[in-house]
Design a protein around this motif. Structure first.
Motif, PDB file in Angstrom:
ATOM      1  N   LEU B 166       0.857  -1.180   0.000  1.00  0.00           N
ATOM      2  CA  LEU B 166       0.000   0.000   0.000  1.00  0.00           C
ATOM      3  C   LEU B 166       0.895   1.232   0.000  1.00  0.00           C
ATOM      4  O   LEU B 166       1.812   1.322   0.808  1.00  0.00           O
ATOM      5  N   ALA B 167       0.621   2.138  -0.928  1.00  0.00           N
ATOM      6  CA  ALA B 167       1.477   3.318  -1.011  1.00  0.00           C
ATOM      7  C   ALA B 167       0.606   4.565  -1.061  1.00  0.00           C
ATOM      8  O   ALA B 167      -0.253   4.703  -1.918  1.00  0.00           O
ATOM      9  N   ASP B 168       0.842   5.462  -0.093  1.00  0.00           N
ATOM     10  CA  ASP B 168       0.061   6.702  -0.039  1.00  0.00           C
ATOM     11  C   ASP B 168       0.913   7.821  -0.627  1.00  0.00           C
ATOM     12  O   ASP B 168       1.833   8.302   0.025  1.00  0.00           O
ATOM     13  N   GLU B 169       0.607   8.192  -1.847  1.00  0.00           N
ATOM     14  CA  GLU B 169       1.365   9.220  -2.560  1.00  0.00           C
ATOM     15  C   GLU B 169       2.874   9.043  -2.420  1.00  0.00           C
ATOM     16  O   GLU B 169       3.560   9.940  -1.923  1.00  0.00           O
ATOM     17  N   PRO B 170       3.398   7.923  -2.841  1.00  0.00           N
ATOM     18  CA  PRO B 170       4.829   7.642  -2.627  1.00  0.00           C
ATOM     19  C   PRO B 170       5.732   8.573  -3.401  1.00  0.00           C
ATOM     20  O   PRO B 170       6.891   8.729  -3.062  1.00  0.00           O
ATOM     21  N   THR B 171       5.191   9.220  -4.443  1.00  0.00           N
ATOM     22  CA  THR B 171       6.041  10.102  -5.237  1.00  0.00           C
ATOM     23  C   THR B 171       5.749  11.562  -4.954  1.00  0.00           C
ATOM     24  O   THR B 171       6.303  12.448  -5.586  1.00  0.00           O
ATOM     25  N   GLY B 172       4.862  11.780  -3.986  1.00  0.00           N
ATOM     26  CA  GLY B 172       4.382  13.131  -3.715  1.00  0.00           C
ATOM     27  C   GLY B 172       5.472  14.140  -3.423  1.00  0.00           C
ATOM     28  O   GLY B 172       5.365  15.303  -3.778  1.00  0.00           O
ATOM     29  N   SER B 173       6.549  13.707  -2.760  1.00  0.00           N
ATOM     30  CA  SER B 173       7.566  14.693  -2.405  1.00  0.00           C
ATOM     31  C   SER B 173       8.861  14.461  -3.183  1.00  0.00           C
ATOM     32  O   SER B 173       9.934  14.796  -2.694  1.00  0.00           O
ATOM     33  N   LEU B 174       8.740  13.899  -4.387  1.00  0.00           N
ATOM     34  CA  LEU B 174       9.958  13.599  -5.155  1.00  0.00           C
ATOM     35  C   LEU B 174       9.998  14.392  -6.458  1.00  0.00           C
ATOM     36  O   LEU B 174       8.974  14.778  -7.007  1.00  0.00           O
ATOM     37  N   ASP B 175      11.214  14.591  -6.978  1.00  0.00           N
ATOM     38  CA  ASP B 175      11.370  15.262  -8.275  1.00  0.00           C
ATOM     39  C   ASP B 175      11.066  14.250  -9.391  1.00  0.00           C
ATOM     40  O   ASP B 175      11.015  13.045  -9.149  1.00  0.00           O
TER      41      ASP B 175
END
Ligand SMILES: Nc1ncnc2c1ncn2[C@@H]1O[C@H](COP(=O)(O)OP(=O)(O)OP(=O)(O)O)[C@@H](O)[C@H]1O
Ligand SMILES: [Mg+2]
Lengths: 384, 223
Positions: B166-175
């Motif tokens: 389960l991933a909650d916005e795993p890329t939310g804080s990445l470039d």
């Protein structure tokens, strides 16, 4: 399991600053608790009062409940020997060179006369039960002893009583003081005895027969209770003037106690304040610490920890910290007390500090419980 | 394998009013699904993921994993499911910053009921290797970059070999570059035969999914 413990211990290192703070707080709390309790207790004890005495003649009109020899062992300037006089008129300067044992001595040391009677004159002796197997009342025994100048001397005594006890007189007791270490039972020649201290037998005798050159300037004198009227005291004071100060035992103890209590009182307020301050800070510190780390608990929860696992990790950590800090704190208190007051730690003090630490751990678990309630976990997940 | 039946979730807000975060959500997720959940902010995506992850219990409805009803389980059993069947990846990594990478990856193993893997360092290293992170094992997490942190978080999520990620916005804080890397990793994890459920706002990522669902005001709709 080992990994698990390792993991929780590691967090002590990770939160090093917080660990050090808790450590110091626990240390101070322990130190204060132990010192307070030890000092508080001993200020009411006779033993410490004794230790503050030097160069005094101690008159006590009540029967001693303690063993002066033991009390004075660690004090270099006091030599204890006990004199119990059955007759006040005996008390003059020469009286101190003679010993006379009566039923109070026997009571005091829990001796019990099996046969015969108390000593009436200086040619009589009472023997212990071990010697009683060989001699009966009326027999004459030959005794060898050493003077303080290591001269060997002989004397003869008539047995007037046999004790049911079989105790050995230890050094500096009952007139065996001067040469106690040389006193041995001579087993090869059963007719010649010296006072035994290692071999399982011994005897009581009037001391006059050993031309006994006791030092009399520092002595503790007990006088039997019946003669404790004011007149006797003043008689005694006059008679013993040249030996130094003469006090009534009760006064002496009271004085010593007062002095000591005063000393402790100076510190007591500070100590109590410190103890309260450090323990309150300790609790507060943990609450803040646990609140700051709620993220950590949420992570563990998400990774499949049950609440009890989280508690276990915290408890392992707490116990390690509390144990080391309180052992060091208690030892420190011990050293400090030893240095200043010639006292030892009290079991009460130790159990109270253990109790406090238990309360601390329980309280911390409560704080942890409140922080790790489930709502908090989902809140933490979002908020971070 | 995962089945949600009419799940509703009500929160009490601070004014003691009921907030409906999820409203009668029913969803079936198959073993080989890579599901993306999208929807506007406040639509209940995170809430749904938390329920899927057995972190919160729904107010009503039923939730089955492998045929077992999670709502009727004890805390202990639920903890076991979280530990062994589910791997969680959070937007802000959810790592312990002052611990080493290895320590962080090891956390799920500490709580594993399976004696043979409990606390195993080899497993952690394998998991890190898969993500090309083994050389960073001894580093402290706070020293790492965002992309590295997220890879550590993924390493932790898969260390216990769970079936569900389960991933909650795993890329939310990445470039964008790191985004690409992480999505590739998640795809690989999916290829290995794991179920992946991911919440995202980013429409460009939807192409990775085998299935996309949309939440709107707590109501679910299939795209
Ligand atoms: N612990 C809580 N207490 C009260 N209300 C909550 C709580 N958690 C969520 N909510 C409410 O439930 C609704 C759904 O929240 P949720 O976090 O699931 O949204 P989301 O879809 O993840 O939003 P975002 O995309 O911004 O992360 C929101 O209206 C939120 O205010
Ligand atoms: Mg969200």
């Amino acid at each position: 399991m080992l990994k698990y413990i390792f993991f929780s211990l590691k967090s002590l290192k990770i939160t090093l600053r917080s660990t050090v703070i808790s450590f110091i707080l626990i240390l101070i709390t322990m130190l204060m608790f132990n010192s307070l309790i030890v000092l508080g207790q001993d200020s009411t004890k006779t033993s410490s009062a004794f230790l503050n005495m030097e160069d005094v003649i101690f008159l006590s009109f009540s029967h001693p409940k303690y063993d002066p020899d033991d009390l004075c062992k660690s004090v270099p300037n006091i030599k204890a020997y006990h004199k119990i006089s059955s007759n006040l008129t005996d008390i003059d300067t020469t009286m101190c060179a003679s010993l006379y044992y009566d039923k109070y001595v026997l009571q005091h040391f829990n001796f019990d006369l099996k046969n015969g009677r108390m000593i009436k004159d200086s040619n009589e002796i009472i023997i212990t039960s071990a010697l009683g197997k060989k001699y009966k009342v009326g027999d004459t025994v030959s005794i060898m002893y050493y003077t303080e100048y290591q001269e060997q001397k002989f004397t003869e005594k008539t047995v007037c009583g046999v004790l049911s006890n079989d105790i050995v007189f230890y050094s500096s007791s009952f007139g065996s003081e001067i040469t106690a270490s040389e006193f041995r039972v001579n087993l090869d020649d059963p007719d010649r005895f010296i006072i035994g201290n290692n071999e399982g037998c011994g005897f009581i005798t009037s001391d006059e027969c050993f031309e006994n050159p006791f030092e009399t300037d520092r002595s503790i004198i007990f006088i039997e209770p019946e003669r404790s009227d004011e007149k006797s005291i003043s008689d005694l004071c006059t008679a013993l003037q040249e030996f130094g100060c003469v006090y009534k035992g009760a006064d002496l103890i009271k004085n010593a106690k007062n002095n000591e209590t005063k000393n402790i009182k100076d510190y007591r307020t500070i100590m109590i304040a410190l103890a309260i301050l450090s323990s309150v800070t300790l609790f507060g510190h943990y609450i803040i610490d646990v609140y700051r780390r709620r993220n950590e608990f949420a992570i563990m929860y998400i990774c499949g920890a049950e609440n009890k696992n989280i508690y276990a990790i915290e408890i392992v950590k707490m116990i390690a910290l509390v144990l080391t800090a309180s052992i060091i704190g208690t030892s420190l208190a011990y050293l400090l007390i030893q240095k200043t007051q010639h006292m030892t730690l009290s079991p009460v003090g130790i159990s109270i500090s253990c109790g406090f630490m238990l309360v601390y751990i329980l309280f911390s678990m409560l704080a942890l419980y409140l922080v790790t309630k489930k709502e908090d976990i989902s809140e933490v997940m979002k908020g971070e | 394998m995962i089945q949600l039946k009419q799940i509703s979730m009500l929160y009490d807000d601070s004014a003691k009013r009921k907030v409906t975060a999820l409203n009668n959500v029913s969803l079936q997720i198959g073993k080989s699904d890579f599901i993306m959940i999208t929807g506007p902010s406040g639509s209940g995506k995170s809430t749904l993921l938390q329920i899927l992850g057995c972190i919160s219990k729904p107010t009503s409805g039923q939730y089955f994993i492998d045929g077992h009803n999670v709502c009727g389980m004890s805390d202990r059993e639920i903890a076991k499911i979280r530990n062994s069947k589910i791997g969680f990846i959070l937007q802000n990594f959810g790592l312990m910053p002052y611990r080493s990478v290895l320590d962080n990856v090891q956390i799920p193993l500490l709580f594993s009921k399976n004696r043979s893997i409990s606390g195993s360092v080899d497993k952690c290293r394998n998991s890190l290797k898969k993500l090309g992170m083994e050389q960073l094992a001894k580093r402290k997490v706070w020293e790492l970059s965002g992309g590295e942190k997220q890879r550590v978080a993924i390493a932790r999520a898969i260390v216990n070999e769970p079936h569900i990620i389960l991933a909650d916005e795993p890329t939310g804080s990445l470039d964008p570059a790191n985004k690409e890397v992480i999505m590739q990793i998640l795809s690989d994890i999916h290829e290995e035969g794991r179920t992946v459920v991911m919440v995202t706002h980013d429409m460009s990522l939807l192409s990775y999914a085998t299935r996309v669902v949309r939440l709107n005001g707590g109501t679910l709709s299939e795209e």
